[in-house]
Design an enzyme around this catalytic site. Sequence first.
Site, PDB file in Angstrom:
ATOM      1  N   HIS A 167       0.867  -1.172   0.000  1.00  0.00           N
ATOM      2  CA  HIS A 167       0.000   0.000   0.000  1.00  0.00           C
ATOM      3  C   HIS A 167       0.911   1.231   0.000  1.00  0.00           C
ATOM      4  O   HIS A 167       2.007   1.187   0.568  1.00  0.00           O
ATOM      5  CB  HIS A 167      -0.846  -0.043   1.275  1.00  0.00           C
ATOM      6  CG  HIS A 167      -1.942   0.974   1.345  1.00  0.00           C
ATOM      7  ND1 HIS A 167      -1.701   2.295   1.623  1.00  0.00           N
ATOM      8  CD2 HIS A 167      -3.284   0.856   1.190  1.00  0.00           C
ATOM      9  CE1 HIS A 167      -2.854   2.948   1.645  1.00  0.00           C
ATOM     10  NE2 HIS A 167      -3.830   2.097   1.376  1.00  0.00           N
ATOM     11  N   ASP A 192       3.088  -3.455   8.097  1.00  0.00           N
ATOM     12  CA  ASP A 192       1.793  -2.792   7.948  1.00  0.00           C
ATOM     13  C   ASP A 192       0.723  -3.875   8.110  1.00  0.00           C
ATOM     14  O   ASP A 192       0.546  -4.705   7.222  1.00  0.00           O
ATOM     15  CB  ASP A 192       1.723  -2.137   6.563  1.00  0.00           C
ATOM     16  CG  ASP A 192       0.323  -1.652   6.214  1.00  0.00           C
ATOM     17  OD1 ASP A 192      -0.549  -1.651   7.100  1.00  0.00           O
ATOM     18  OD2 ASP A 192       0.116  -1.259   5.050  1.00  0.00           O
ATOM     19  N   LYS A 200     -10.731  -0.035  10.026  1.00  0.00           N
ATOM     20  CA  LYS A 200     -10.906  -1.235   9.189  1.00  0.00           C
ATOM     21  C   LYS A 200     -11.407  -2.411  10.006  1.00  0.00           C
ATOM     22  O   LYS A 200     -11.663  -3.479   9.462  1.00  0.00           O
ATOM     23  CB  LYS A 200      -9.572  -1.613   8.542  1.00  0.00           C
ATOM     24  CG  LYS A 200      -9.131  -0.595   7.492  1.00  0.00           C
ATOM     25  CD  LYS A 200      -8.155  -1.191   6.515  1.00  0.00           C
ATOM     26  CE  LYS A 200      -7.481  -0.095   5.730  1.00  0.00           C
ATOM     27  NZ  LYS A 200      -7.343  -0.431   4.312  1.00  0.00           N
ATOM     28  N   GLN A 228      -4.475  -4.287   7.047  1.00  0.00           N
ATOM     29  CA  GLN A 228      -5.423  -5.149   6.360  1.00  0.00           C
ATOM     30  C   GLN A 228      -5.495  -6.531   6.993  1.00  0.00           C
ATOM     31  O   GLN A 228      -6.365  -7.317   6.658  1.00  0.00           O
ATOM     32  CB  GLN A 228      -5.019  -5.256   4.880  1.00  0.00           C
ATOM     33  CG  GLN A 228      -6.158  -5.564   3.952  1.00  0.00           C
ATOM     34  CD  GLN A 228      -7.208  -4.488   3.993  1.00  0.00           C
ATOM     35  OE1 GLN A 228      -6.923  -3.320   3.753  1.00  0.00           O
ATOM     36  NE2 GLN A 228      -8.426  -4.845   4.341  1.00  0.00           N
ATOM     37  N   CYS A 269      -4.562   2.527  -3.825  1.00  0.00           N
ATOM     38  CA  CYS A 269      -3.311   3.039  -3.234  1.00  0.00           C
ATOM     39  C   CYS A 269      -2.164   2.070  -3.467  1.00  0.00           C
ATOM     40  O   CYS A 269      -1.301   1.888  -2.603  1.00  0.00           O
ATOM     41  CB  CYS A 269      -3.462   3.333  -1.749  1.00  0.00           C
ATOM     42  SG  CYS A 269      -4.663   4.611  -1.417  1.00  0.00           S
TER      43      CYS A 269
END
Lengths: 415, 145
Positions: free
Chosen positions: A130, A208, A234, A211, A373
Amino acid sequence: MAVTAQTTKLDARKLRADFPIFEQTFHGKPLAFLDSAASSQKPRQMLDAMREFYETSYANVHRGVYQLAERATAALEGSREKVRELLNAPAAREVIFVRNATEGLNLVAYAWGLNNLGPGDIVLVTELEHHSNWVPWQYMAKKTGAEFRMLPLDEHGELDLGALDEAADGGNVKVVATGLVSNSLGTINPVEKLVAWAHERGAIFVCDAAQAAPHMTVDVQALGCDFLAISGHKMCGPSGIGAVWGRAELLERMEPFLLGGHMIRSVRFEGTTWGELPHKFEAGTAPMAEAVGFAAAIDYLHGIGFDAISAHEHELVSYALDRLAEVPGLTTYGPPADRRAGIVSFNFDDIHPHDVAQILDLEGVAIRAGHHCCQPLMQKLGVAATNRASFYLYTLPEEIDQLVDGLHKVKKVFA
Amino acid sequence: MSDGLDSLYREIILDHYKNPRGHGVIESADAEAEGQNPLCGDEVSIYVAFGEDGETIDEVKFSGRGCAISQAATSMLTEMVQGRTATEVATLDKDELLEEIGIPLTPVRLKCAMLGLTTLKVALHKAKGTPLPEGIAGFDELDLK
């Protein structure tokens, strides 16, 4: 709260009743919300927790000596403990509240990167990233004279680990920055292997998990990473709150990211000294109610169980891949169902994703169309954009049927 | 087909999308620019050839990829500006193009529809110094010099 791992199947239809958003129709049709990877919908339990905090416990934290301020402080710090528990972090003081994962990753790129990168160093990201874990590192490499490199993907949309040593060639790898789950293809990355490779070279690993955290157990100690960022929005939490976790020994040696109130120990004309962790990294009034909402969302997810959520999504993604395979002219991207989270990216003939998404909207189906993104990934796939359908704990198989029916309408318009 | 579909993807839009006017490249064009829609990564390049007076637009062509709305709007634009001067086109009101497109557009889709016109105005600015349009996101400032 004691966390009990539930392995029972979740009942999406029943859970759906917790989400007020589904009580309305769009274009006269029930909403098939297939864009949870962009942001999830919100359960009443989370909304109620925020309202209750505002109505009964609201005051600025860490300052007042009165009872209400103490109550607010306890709520904020209780929320921090919830995030620590979620990530199995060793200490709550290693959990820093930020606006979202993007801000957390920027915090690491600036506060760690500025003083630890220089010429001869390599910053390694992946082609799957991302922009939030890609652009800050590209920028910081440029600022410090370090070299910015990218680990490529193989033809299945999975990271090409065979290319790792080549990526390290002729330089000193100082940072490896990788997502745990791709927001675009749903690929679950082998982070443990990448962490081991990074640590062998003395590099830090920045994960990261924005997600991943909504869908699966994320354990920073099991992953072995050095920093990890998540976003509340999220995972059934409010917008405007996320967290970045970092190893205390690294955070302690870092300079602050944002400066101002709350993050100081003492302020004199001659110079200012910084507060203890986590306060050093939390300048200004904290997102208190958002933190309370975030904690309530974590409780909500624990109540369902991450194993049950993962299993539900795997079922949906298998079903979606099967149903989409029936649609002539449709191309899906990414790994097989067992190696991905509840995300399916696809293109439909040469019909632009904006047009696909627009027509689907008229059928009550909300999907994402664009580059998600992930422009480097789009370049690799040779497209400007894709359509993306993503699923969560409240997604029903009928919504995937509604998507497939809608795609047939799209075909009719553009035939 | 529902009413919504009929109004949004009406025949003329689909016709321009499937058979775009002015699609292609002008080699050694008098003015050209490339524009991007940061929302979806779409790109369009616009090429202009002026007539003998060096001011009247003789031909406009475009290349690139995009959705039906952006491609159809740019196709309509190439017909609309032919025979007008650079100065006229630089101040061409976006409503004139929107009227031609003739469908209700959400703010996101408005950006798709305006990509061609904005890029054309940038091309004219670069070649003739005509005023830049408002809201030129998607163009690197250095590209405008």
